[in-house]
Design a protein around this motif. Structure first.
Motif, PDB file in Angstrom:
ATOM      1  N   VAL A  43      41.182  42.573  29.876  1.00  0.00           N
ATOM      2  CA  VAL A  43      40.623  41.457  30.518  1.00  0.00           C
ATOM      3  C   VAL A  43      38.985  41.522  29.667  1.00  0.00           C
ATOM      4  CG1 VAL A  43      39.380  40.017  32.380  1.00  0.00           C
ATOM      5  CG2 VAL A  43      41.860  40.909  32.489  1.00  0.00           C
ATOM      6  N   ASN A  44      38.438  42.462  29.675  1.00  0.00           N
ATOM      7  CA  ASN A  44      37.045  42.463  29.108  1.00  0.00           C
ATOM      8  C   ASN A  44      37.188  42.247  27.584  1.00  0.00           C
ATOM      9  OD1 ASN A  44      35.907  43.317  31.492  1.00  0.00           O
ATOM     10  ND2 ASN A  44      35.668  45.717  30.796  1.00  0.00           N
ATOM     11  N   GLU A  45      38.258  42.569  26.863  1.00  0.00           N
ATOM     12  CA  GLU A  45      38.243  42.224  25.452  1.00  0.00           C
ATOM     13  C   GLU A  45      38.717  40.910  25.300  1.00  0.00           C
ATOM     14  OE1 GLU A  45      38.910  47.056  24.050  1.00  0.00           O
ATOM     15  OE2 GLU A  45      39.708  45.192  22.816  1.00  0.00           O
ATOM     16  N   ILE A  46      39.613  40.343  26.178  1.00  0.00           N
ATOM     17  CA  ILE A  46      40.011  38.886  26.320  1.00  0.00           C
ATOM     18  C   ILE A  46      38.534  37.995  26.132  1.00  0.00           C
ATOM     19  CG2 ILE A  46      41.160  37.091  27.511  1.00  0.00           C
ATOM     20  CD1 ILE A  46      43.153  38.986  28.302  1.00  0.00           C
ATOM     21  N   PHE A  74      44.103  42.600  41.506  1.00  0.00           N
ATOM     22  CA  PHE A  74      44.268  41.780  40.270  1.00  0.00           C
ATOM     23  C   PHE A  74      43.331  40.462  40.290  1.00  0.00           C
ATOM     24  CE2 PHE A  74      47.059  39.519  37.318  1.00  0.00           C
ATOM     25  CZ  PHE A  74      46.790  38.227  37.468  1.00  0.00           C
ATOM     26  N   CYS A  75      43.115  39.683  41.386  1.00  0.00           N
ATOM     27  CA  CYS A  75      41.998  38.583  41.450  1.00  0.00           C
ATOM     28  C   CYS A  75      40.765  39.076  41.036  1.00  0.00           C
ATOM     29  CB  CYS A  75      41.909  38.315  42.874  1.00  0.00           C
ATOM     30  SG  CYS A  75      43.868  37.593  43.502  1.00  0.00           S
ATOM     31  N   HIS A  76      40.348  40.276  41.568  1.00  0.00           N
ATOM     32  CA  HIS A  76      38.888  40.779  41.251  1.00  0.00           C
ATOM     33  C   HIS A  76      38.807  40.967  39.642  1.00  0.00           C
ATOM     34  CE1 HIS A  76      35.408  42.986  41.805  1.00  0.00           C
ATOM     35  NE2 HIS A  76      35.772  43.831  40.961  1.00  0.00           N
ATOM     36  N   ILE A  77      40.028  41.474  38.847  1.00  0.00           N
ATOM     37  CA  ILE A  77      39.825  41.618  37.760  1.00  0.00           C
ATOM     38  C   ILE A  77      39.893  40.283  36.511  1.00  0.00           C
ATOM     39  CG2 ILE A  77      40.988  42.837  35.627  1.00  0.00           C
ATOM     40  CD1 ILE A  77      41.432  45.110  37.616  1.00  0.00           C
ATOM     41  N   ILE A  78      40.821  39.535  37.233  1.00  0.00           N
ATOM     42  CA  ILE A  78      41.102  38.394  36.348  1.00  0.00           C
ATOM     43  C   ILE A  78      40.035  37.186  36.705  1.00  0.00           C
ATOM     44  CG2 ILE A  78      42.732  36.936  37.825  1.00  0.00           C
ATOM     45  CD1 ILE A  78      43.646  37.823  34.588  1.00  0.00           C
TER      46      ILE A  78
END
Ligand SMILES: Nc1ncnc2c1ncn2[C@@H]1O[C@@H]2COP(=O)(O)O[C@H]2[C@H]1O
Ligand SMILES: [Fe+2]
Length: 273
Positions: A43-46, A74-78
């Protein structure tokens, strides 16, 4: 059903992530890889890629241990991507908790029929057979698909599901495929405008043809499986995501991106999970 408003001549670009296999604990590991950290790296690289896209599609096996905390992880990361998120379940997902947690998030949508501008529709299917790794489309799913393809014949269609259709040439893995792929094919072949099929599950990249359809599978955001191995075999390829552009002329442009700024290597001696 959801409408993503587009100018008619504009391509529709979205990002697919799949098979993060998160746990209740942020320290949870699958085959030696911390799945929270590897998914967060994807997610960071997206985010850093500065790609212009409209939504995220999460195609199953989001959580490995059925925990509410896993779906909250999942929610916290996305969430920092700041985009609408659509999702389908994988064989490991526990749908009652998945639905409950996602329904509490303003940016995660349960819609399974996406009408994008006036040229494309994306149909999200549920191939889960709860409690087993293989997949099957229920008669309800098959009828729903048939109905949408019939009703929106003037739209190009992308079909999305968790399980795989094409052999990975790996007996241990192909036993867990979509068991009634022939029934899916029978419905698709009734219509002109089905342009592609997209899935996850096998933790490896596929860009191929299946019965004349463009078939795309995206590597997991964690551990990778090595194709062409009849016994369980892990790969050292890195976690990834896929960019998909649905073009106004009905073609699909796509690219898999693997993470570049970190390395996640599994315990290659693991025998499975
Ligand atoms: N050694 C193994 N042999 C057969 N199946 C396995 C093995 N290890 C894991 N699996 C199953 O294969 C599935 C493929 O990917 P999933 O993440 O859906 O979940 C996996 C497990 O349910
Ligand atoms: Fe899976």
């Amino acid at each position: 059903m959801v409408e993503c408003i587009n100018r008619d001549d504009e391509q529709i670009r979205f990002i697919q992530i799949t098979d993060p296999h998160l746990f209740k604990e942020k320290t949870g590991e699958l085959l030696g890889i911390n799945t929270y950290n590897s998914f967060r790296q994807v997610v960071n690289e997206i985010q850093q890629s500065e790609t212009d896209y409209q939504f995220v599609l999460a195609t199953g096996d989001l959580v490995q241990d059925s925990s509410e905390e896993g779906y909250l992880n999942f929610c916290h990361i996305i969430h920092p991507l700041g985009k609408p998120v659509y999702w389908i379940p994988g064989n490991h997902d526990f749908q009652p908790v998945m639905r409950k947690v996602f329904a509490q998030q303003s940016y995660i949508y349960a819609d399974k029929h996406l009408l994008l501008g006036d040229k494309w529709q994306v149909l999200l299917l549920d191939s889960q057979v709860y409690g087993v790794p293989h997949g099957e489309l229920s008669q309800y799913q098959l009828d729903w698909l048939d109905e949408k393809l019939q009703e929106y014949q003037e739209y190009y269609s992308l079909i999305v599901l968790h399980h795989h259709l094409l052999s990975t040439n790996s007996v241990w893995l192909d036993q867990h495929n979509l068991r009634n792929a022939h029934e899916l094919l029978h419905i698709l072949q009734k219509y002109e405008n089905v342009r592609g099929i997209l899935h996850g599950h096998i933790h490896q990249q596929v860009d191929a043809q299946w019965n004349g359809y463009q078939l795309m599978c995206t590597p997991a955001t964690g551990v990778q499986f090595k194709p062409d191995n009849n016994v369980f075999t892990l790969d050292t390829l890195q976690p990834a995501w896929r960019e998909i552009s649905l073009m106004p002329d009905g073609t699909i442009e796509t690219q898999v991106h693997r993470i570049q700024q970190a390395k996640f290597l599994p315990n290659m001696h693991e025998l499975g999970y």
